[in-house]
Design an enzyme around this catalytic site. Structure first.
Site, PDB file in Angstrom:
ATOM      1  N   HIS A 229     -23.039  15.217 -21.425  1.00 45.62           N
ATOM      2  CA  HIS A 229     -22.800  16.600 -21.578  1.00 45.62           C
ATOM      3  C   HIS A 229     -23.461  17.488 -20.829  1.00 45.62           C
ATOM      4  O   HIS A 229     -24.790  17.509 -21.025  1.00 45.62           O
ATOM      5  CB  HIS A 229     -23.194  16.946 -23.356  1.00 45.62           C
ATOM      6  N   PHE A 230     -22.896  18.500 -20.030  1.00 40.09           N
ATOM      7  CA  PHE A 230     -23.720  19.484 -19.268  1.00 40.09           C
ATOM      8  C   PHE A 230     -23.601  20.579 -19.807  1.00 40.09           C
ATOM      9  O   PHE A 230     -24.195  21.634 -19.359  1.00 40.09           O
ATOM     10  CB  PHE A 230     -23.114  19.518 -17.792  1.00 40.09           C
ATOM     11  N   ARG A 231     -23.184  21.021 -20.847  1.00 34.82           N
ATOM     12  CA  ARG A 231     -23.100  22.343 -21.569  1.00 34.82           C
ATOM     13  C   ARG A 231     -22.831  23.700 -20.940  1.00 34.82           C
ATOM     14  O   ARG A 231     -23.140  24.828 -21.319  1.00 34.82           O
ATOM     15  CB  ARG A 231     -24.675  22.628 -22.099  1.00 34.82           C
TER      16      ARG A 231
ATOM     17  N   HIS B 240     -19.966   9.393 -19.587  1.00 33.10           N
ATOM     18  CA  HIS B 240     -20.261  10.358 -20.856  1.00 33.10           C
ATOM     19  C   HIS B 240     -21.469  11.099 -20.819  1.00 33.10           C
ATOM     20  O   HIS B 240     -22.535  10.268 -21.366  1.00 33.10           O
ATOM     21  CB  HIS B 240     -20.248   9.202 -22.137  1.00 33.10           C
TER      22      HIS B 240
ATOM     23  N   HIS C 203     -14.485   9.195 -29.928  1.00 29.92           N
ATOM     24  CA  HIS C 203     -15.472   9.214 -30.784  1.00 29.92           C
ATOM     25  C   HIS C 203     -15.003   8.786 -32.011  1.00 29.92           C
ATOM     26  O   HIS C 203     -13.966   9.718 -32.652  1.00 29.92           O
ATOM     27  CB  HIS C 203     -15.927  10.871 -30.945  1.00 29.92           C
TER      28      HIS C 203
ATOM     29  N   ASN D 297     -16.956  19.594 -24.521  1.00 31.88           N
ATOM     30  CA  ASN D 297     -17.042  20.206 -25.860  1.00 31.88           C
ATOM     31  C   ASN D 297     -18.262  21.522 -25.395  1.00 31.88           C
ATOM     32  O   ASN D 297     -19.331  21.455 -26.078  1.00 31.88           O
ATOM     33  CB  ASN D 297     -17.908  19.361 -26.876  1.00 31.88           C
TER      34      ASN D 297
ATOM     35  N   HIS E  54     -30.729  19.578 -25.224  1.00 28.89           N
ATOM     36  CA  HIS E  54     -30.890  20.766 -26.421  1.00 28.89           C
ATOM     37  C   HIS E  54     -32.317  21.429 -26.014  1.00 28.89           C
ATOM     38  O   HIS E  54     -33.240  20.623 -25.462  1.00 28.89           O
ATOM     39  CB  HIS E  54     -30.973  20.012 -27.781  1.00 28.89           C
TER      40      HIS E  54
ATOM     41  N   ASP F  49     -24.350   9.198 -22.881  1.00 23.49           N
ATOM     42  CA  ASP F  49     -24.101  10.495 -23.940  1.00 23.49           C
ATOM     43  C   ASP F  49     -25.433  11.230 -23.637  1.00 23.49           C
ATOM     44  O   ASP F  49     -25.919  11.765 -24.644  1.00 23.49           O
ATOM     45  CB  ASP F  49     -24.149   9.668 -25.067  1.00 23.49           C
TER      46      ASP F  49
END
Length: 424
Positions: free
Chosen positions: A62-64, A60, A178, A94, A308, A304
């Site tokens: 997030h590499f954006r 899990h 989720h 996402n 940002h 996770d």
């Protein structure tokens, strides 16, 4: 290159192995494991006092990429992963646009060829993550999607969960859920309770997660399907999963380092880096998550990792949710689980290697002669302070910032190559 790792404590739960030994690596593979190994052409790595284990597996992150590469991209994310001892990373869909079609999936696969580590793309359950229409599971599954999720948001309706789980069974790809009832949690800032009252902000009730957890489990039970529950954060969700497992439901679950380490009181100073979804909960919830890890109600640790920008985190009440986690996961596990006698080091490594590999259905998480040399060497006793300069990715929004942790990665190998080496 040929490498000879000498005198490491090799911990390999998949092979039920834990002893001080040597490891010989050549042409991407582990050639030999044993005592007093010699090889005249090998580069010697003195690993006395270090632990060697399989490269970590994160279900899990997030590499954006695509769409928000100012926060992270596949290459920078792979650098952060390698620095944290991770060799296998599952990236959430996402992105902008979402991973809901073959074009975006192929983009991620192509760019991942230049990454330092191995990346496994997760596709979205619904088109554009809107919770309206299901994606083409067959095409995405056959072309490299390893799992499906609408993470960042719950799957919108029970009927979509039902359809997704049926497709999951058909194509053999897990659903990563989720769990959240948005009608209860929308616009919440922190966990609902004394801290939200003190800060005078809208709270996110723990029951919002619990209702979502029950929904996914009951549908999975009805269909006799597998379901994987993401980022469990409440004591009641942990108990729901425990009861489901005891009753034969095919449910697995993950906990993040911040949810087994930190609690909501850190938000009293309005530290936006400690805002995430689900939010930091109570001390009682943290205790329950640790208990669930100990008794295997929660199967794995997943980061996770949610990068940002500083602008995203500039204003507490309007900040984006998420904390980076790849480079502090091992340290958090050692500091808050091993040193508190919640887990042994062997058990911690199991939850970061072979256990997630089994859930995902990939050949990873073990160190065997003849197998690929995907491994990490770390010092379990080295203490360091988490600071902005600690990180190798693009973002520094860590909930562990300014805390002292134990456990420092020294080397990470992927396919027999050193992809990270500590500068110290």
């Amino acid at each position: 290159m040929t490498y000879l790792i000498k005198n490491a404590r090799l911990i390999d739960p998949a092979n039920k192995f834990d002893k001080i030994t040597d490891i010989l690596i050549e042409d991407k593979k582990i050639i030999e494991i044993g005592d007093n190994l010699r090889n005249d052409k090998a580069e010697i790595i003195n690993a006395q006092g270090l632990v060697c284990c399989p490269g970590f597996v994160d279900l899990h992150a997030h590499f954006r990429d695509p769409g928000q590469t100012e926060k992270e991209d596949i290459i920078s994310g792979s650098k952060a992963a390698a620095a944290g001892g991770y060799v296998h990373i599952f990236t959430m869909p996402n992105t902008v646009p979402a991973v809901d079609n073959l074009e975006i999936l192929e983009y991620i696969k192509k760019k991942s060829e230049k990454a330092l580590i191995k990346i496994y793309p997760i596709a979205s359950v619904t088109k554009e993550l809107k919770g309206e229409n299901i994606t083409d599971f067959e095409t995405l599954s056959k072309n490299g999607a390893y799992a499906f999720s609408d993470d960042g948001m719950p799957i919108a309706t029970s009927s979509l969960v039902y359809e997704a789980l049926e497709l999951s069974k058909k194509f053999g790809k897990p659903i990563f859920a989720h769990c959240e009832d948005l009608s209860l949690s929308s616009n919440g800032v922190v966990n609902e309770g004394e801290i939200s009252k003190n800060l005078d902000v809208k709270g996110i009730p723990s029951v919002a997660e619990d209702i979502g957890t029950i929904r996914e489990i009951l549908i999975a039970k009805y269909l006799n399907a597998k379901i994987h529950i993401c980022h469990v954060s409440t004591k009641d969700s942990a108990e729901i999963i425990r009861l489901a497992k005891n009753n034969g439901v095919k449910v697995t679950a993950e906990a993040t380092p911040h949810h087994f380490s930190l609690d909501e009181t850190l938000l009293l100073n309005k530290n936006a880096d400690c805002r995430m979804s689900p939010p930091l909960r109570t001390k009682e919830d943290v205790k329950a998550i640790r208990k669930a890890l100990k008794d295997n109600t929660i199967d794995v640790i997943a980061t996770d990792h949610a990068p940002h920008t500083k602008l995203d985190k500039n204003n507490f009440e309007n900040a984006k949710n998420g904390s980076i986690g790849l480079e502090t996961a091992l340290s958090a596990g050692i500091t808050y689980l091993v040193k508190t006698s919640t887990l042994t080091l062997y058990e911690l490594i199991e939850k970061m290697t072979c256990a997630p590999a089994k859930i995902a259905g990939i050949k990873a998480g073990n160190l065997s002669v003849g197998g690929l040399a995907d491994l990490v060497l770390f010092d379990p006793n080295e203490e360091y302070k988490v600071e902005d300069s600690t990180f190798h990715g693009k973002s520094t929004n860590s909930a562990f910032k300014n805390l002292s942790l134990f456990g420092k990665v020294k080397y990470t190998f992927c396919n027999g190559n050193i992809v990270y080496k500590s500068e110290e």
